[in-house]
Enzyme design. Structure first.
Site, mmCIF file in Angstrom:
data_model
loop_
_atom_site.group_PDB
_atom_site.id
_atom_site.type_symbol
_atom_site.label_atom_id
_atom_site.label_comp_id
_atom_site.label_asym_id
_atom_site.label_seq_id
_atom_site.Cartn_x
_atom_site.Cartn_y
_atom_site.Cartn_z
ATOM 1 C CE LYS A 126 -1.028 5.937 -1.406
ATOM 2 N NZ LYS A 126 -0.014 4.689 -1.161
ATOM 3 C CE LYS A 138 -2.068 6.881 5.527
ATOM 4 N NZ LYS A 138 -1.979 5.397 4.961
ATOM 5 C CE LYS A 170 5.310 2.178 4.933
ATOM 6 N NZ LYS A 170 4.016 2.064 4.265
#
Ligand code: AQP
Length: 344
Positions: A120, A204, A207
């Site tokens: 991230k 991956k 959302k």
């Protein structure tokens, strides 16, 4: 399920962040399996982890809407609020309270090694990220251990966080000389424990991916599902005759795994059926299957979202039941670490 520490009654806890609309990855990796666990008759506690969602910026109104939408997704997928406890995390203060204790048990180095933290912050200035994002796994450990949960169904991407939860429980038990927190078992099962992006088989499905074409949303209608699968990145070869043949074909492997999970069959059986056939045959079959399985969920979600007050009522009721389990465990944890409790 593997045996967790035996003095603890089997209890399942898991959660999903309302940081956007739920995806097919969330559904196959988590939600569908939450429903299966509920239907096996084990005690199940499911949480929309809104405190986790704000580790990155969320517009407050959107966060409320996304939380209700995610709750509708759980209910539409088959979570029965009478048999499972369903609530949003922020309504049970014990999550944040236990997380503080765990912030003092866990080590900075443990957090810094988390691949999700590294992913991230990749290519970004990590110094400018929130402290909450860094400490995320400590709050996740609190979510689970606040209920003495013995088993946690998750997708593959959460395996490392579950290992850290076990480390935190073990260090707490060791530091205070108690056998208070269970050493929780991750439950990572099924054909689609890591659903990949439809645009890039090395990423991956997520959302928060900026590309809507990379994912199937649980709210997508038949047309969108069809378009996204038809445009999904693949290679020019037909499907192989054996599973081994999928080894260096991440996009093809992803679609086979999605088919298997939706049809509740093994990837081997999918290959037996479609081996040697091209994507011109396989993709339409996948679209038909996905529409048949997902359309009833999106239709039911729409119906449920038309009554937000009822969703809030269900979440409030779930929060009260969750709090009744959590409060005595939190009180004991505070006693163990030496906090005075003298308020009337
Ligand atoms: N692609 C996936 N395949 C299988 N399982 C998945 N899960 C998430 N993505 C996949 C599982 O869904 C549960 C809830 O995940 P989360 O919402 O708490 O966070 P996440 O794993 O970070 O999911 P996203 O969609 O990638 O969210 P953002 O984009 O907000 O970070 C977990 O059990 C997870 O394993």
């Amino acid at each position: 399920m593997a045996e967790a520490t035996s003095k603890f009654t089997p209890r399942i806890f898991s959660g999903i962040q309302p940081s956007g609309g739920l995806t097919l990855g969330n559904y196959l990796g988590a939600l569908k399996r939450f429903v299966e666990k509920q239907n096996e008759g084990i005690e199940t506690i499911y949480c929309l982890v809104d405190l986790h969602a704000i580790t990155v910026w969320q517009d407050p109104e959107k966060l409320r809407a996304q939380t209700r939408e995610a709750a509708a997704g759980f209910l539409a997928a088959g979570i029965d609020p009478k048999r499972s406890i369903l609530f949003n995390q922020s309504q049970v203060p014990g999550h944040a309270q236990l997380a503080w204790i765990f912030n003092c048990v866990a080590r900075m180095g443990w957090m810094g090694r988390m691949t999700q933290w590294k992913d991230k912050t990749a290519g970004k200035n990590a110094e400018a990220e929130s402290l909450g994002l860094f400490a995320y796994p400590s709050l996740m450990a609190a979510d689970i251990l606040l209920y003495h949960a013995t088993h946690v169904p998750v997708g593959e991407d959460q395996k490392q966080h579950l290992e850290l939860t076990r480390d935190i429980a073990a260090k707490f038990n060791h530091d205070y000389g108690v056998d208070f927190f269970p050493i929780t078992e991750p439950v990572i099962e099924g054909a689609a424990t890591r659903v990949m992006s439809l645009r890039d088989g090395s990423k991956k499905m997520s959302k928060s991916d900026p590309s809507d074409a990379s994912r199937i949303n649980l709210t997508d209608e038949a047309d969108a599902i069809s378009q996204k699968f038809r445009k999904a990145k693949t290679d020019p070869e037909p499907l192989p005759e054996t599973l081994d043949g999928l080894k260096d074909r991440p996009e093809a492997k992803n679609l086979v795994n999605i088919y298997a999970a939706l049809a509740e069959m093994t990837p081997e059986a999918v290959i037996t059926e479609f081996g040697g056939k091209g994507f011109g045959t396989f993709k339409p079959a996948l679209v038909d299957l996905a529409v048949a399985k997902l359309s009833p969920i999106s239709t039911e979600m729409k119906r449920l979202m038309a009554d937000p007050a009822e969703i809030d009522r269900i979440l409030g009721d779930g929060a009260e039941r969750a709090d009744a389990i959590a409060s005595p465990i939190l009180r004991q944890a505070y006693d163990i670490v030496g906090m005075i409790r003298s308020r009337p």
